[in-house]
Enzyme design. Structure first.
Site, PDB file in Angstrom:
ATOM      1  CD  GLU A   1      -1.671   5.946   3.240  1.00  0.00           C
ATOM      2  OE1 GLU A   1      -2.350   6.859   2.722  1.00  0.00           O
ATOM      3  OE2 GLU A   1      -2.158   4.865   3.604  1.00  0.00           O
TER       4      GLU A   1
ATOM      5  CG  ASP B   1      -4.239   0.913   5.336  1.00  0.00           C
ATOM      6  OD1 ASP B   1      -4.647   0.738   6.493  1.00  0.00           O
ATOM      7  OD2 ASP B   1      -4.533   1.908   4.652  1.00  0.00           O
TER       8      ASP B   1
ATOM      9  CG  ASP C   1      -1.891   1.182   1.205  1.00  0.00           C
ATOM     10  OD1 ASP C   1      -2.602   1.345   0.194  1.00  0.00           O
ATOM     11  OD2 ASP C   1      -1.936   1.937   2.194  1.00  0.00           O
TER      12      ASP C   1
ATOM     13  CG  HIS D   1      -6.053   5.780   5.132  1.00  0.00           C
ATOM     14  ND1 HIS D   1      -6.578   4.665   4.523  1.00  0.00           N
ATOM     15  CD2 HIS D   1      -7.083   6.654   5.246  1.00  0.00           C
ATOM     16  CE1 HIS D   1      -7.861   4.865   4.257  1.00  0.00           C
ATOM     17  NE2 HIS D   1      -8.193   6.067   4.687  1.00  0.00           N
TER      18      HIS D   1
ATOM     19  CD  GLU E   1      -6.517  18.519   0.106  1.00  0.00           C
ATOM     20  OE1 GLU E   1      -6.207  18.715  -1.076  1.00  0.00           O
ATOM     21  OE2 GLU E   1      -6.571  19.435   0.974  1.00  0.00           O
TER      22      GLU E   1
END
Length: 228
Positions: free
Chosen positions: A9, A155, A7, A150, A52
């Site tokens: 980010e 994850d 995963d 997250h 965000e």
């Protein structure tokens, strides 16, 4: 069979707009069993992090400013992945980001044919249902209570459990591979035999069933097989 469940980010959705990776987490599966081989890096994106994005993964530019830039960890990631299949949820997003930044450094992109998308598997298996990672955790009873924000490595660990459920259970080969490996060490012939139960199962035969069986054997005479 070697697979990498991974995963990422990022600071945003499109690397073409200058967004960059800020974290990569990946764990290794061999024959659908996790090993202790893990890849995890925080990355200095060399740019501000939009609010965000911070709200999603909680990483700040202050935390990341002393972390390596992608150019410093790219080869390490490529070496870790090797020629394994890359398993991700919404794989096209992660593959696009990693390949965009790899190509910037002159690396060959990782072919999409080597990726496996758990989101696509879930949509095919559960059409019309919610198939986010959180929704799949609820469906399969996978504990995701630590997932307040997250995080790429967390994850990946959660996704590995979900992936194994999607393909038929957390032990898709019914555990025979692991059992054979264990017994081969103790048994030179390599023949697998089931371990003995610690306590024998109680009989479920009723007294009436025993009496009926005895009457049936008596009717067959003295040479009945059950008298041998």
């Amino acid at each position: 069979m070697r697979e990498i469940v991974w995963d990422t980010e990022t600071t945003g959705f499109k690397p073409e707009e200058g967004h960059r990776l800020v974290e990569i987490g990946a764990i290794e599966l061999v024959n659908h069993l996790p090993t202790e081989n893990v890849f995890h890096e925080y990355i200095n994106p060399e740019r501000d992090i939009p609010e965000e994005a911070f709200n999603v993964h909680g990483l700040s530019i202050d935390f990341l400013k002393d972390k390596p830039v992608f150019a410093q960890i790219a080869q390490k990631f490529v070496d870790f992945v090797g020629d394994a299949t890359l398993v991700a949820h919404n794989a096209s997003f992660d593959m696009h980001f990693i390949n965009y930044q790899l190509k910037e450094l002159g690396f060959e992109p990782i072919p999409m044919s080597r990726s496996l998308d758990t989101l696509a598997i879930a949509r095919k298996k559960f059409p019309g249902a919610q198939n986010s990672l959180d929704a799949l955790c609820r469906r399969f009873g996978v504990d995701n209570s630590a997932r307040e924000k997250h995080g790429a490595l967390l994850d990946s660990e959660i996704l590995a459990e979900v992936y194994l459920e999607l393909i038929g259970g957390r032990q898709p080969d019914f555990g025979l591979s692991g059992a054979q490996q264990l017994t081969t060490t103790a048994n030179p012939t390599g023949d697998w035999t089931p371990p003995a139960r610690p306590r024998p199962l109680p009989s479920r035969l009723t007294e009436a069933e025993k009496a009926a069986h005895d009457a049936f054997v008596d009717a067959l005479g003295e040479k009945a097989f059950w008298r041998a």
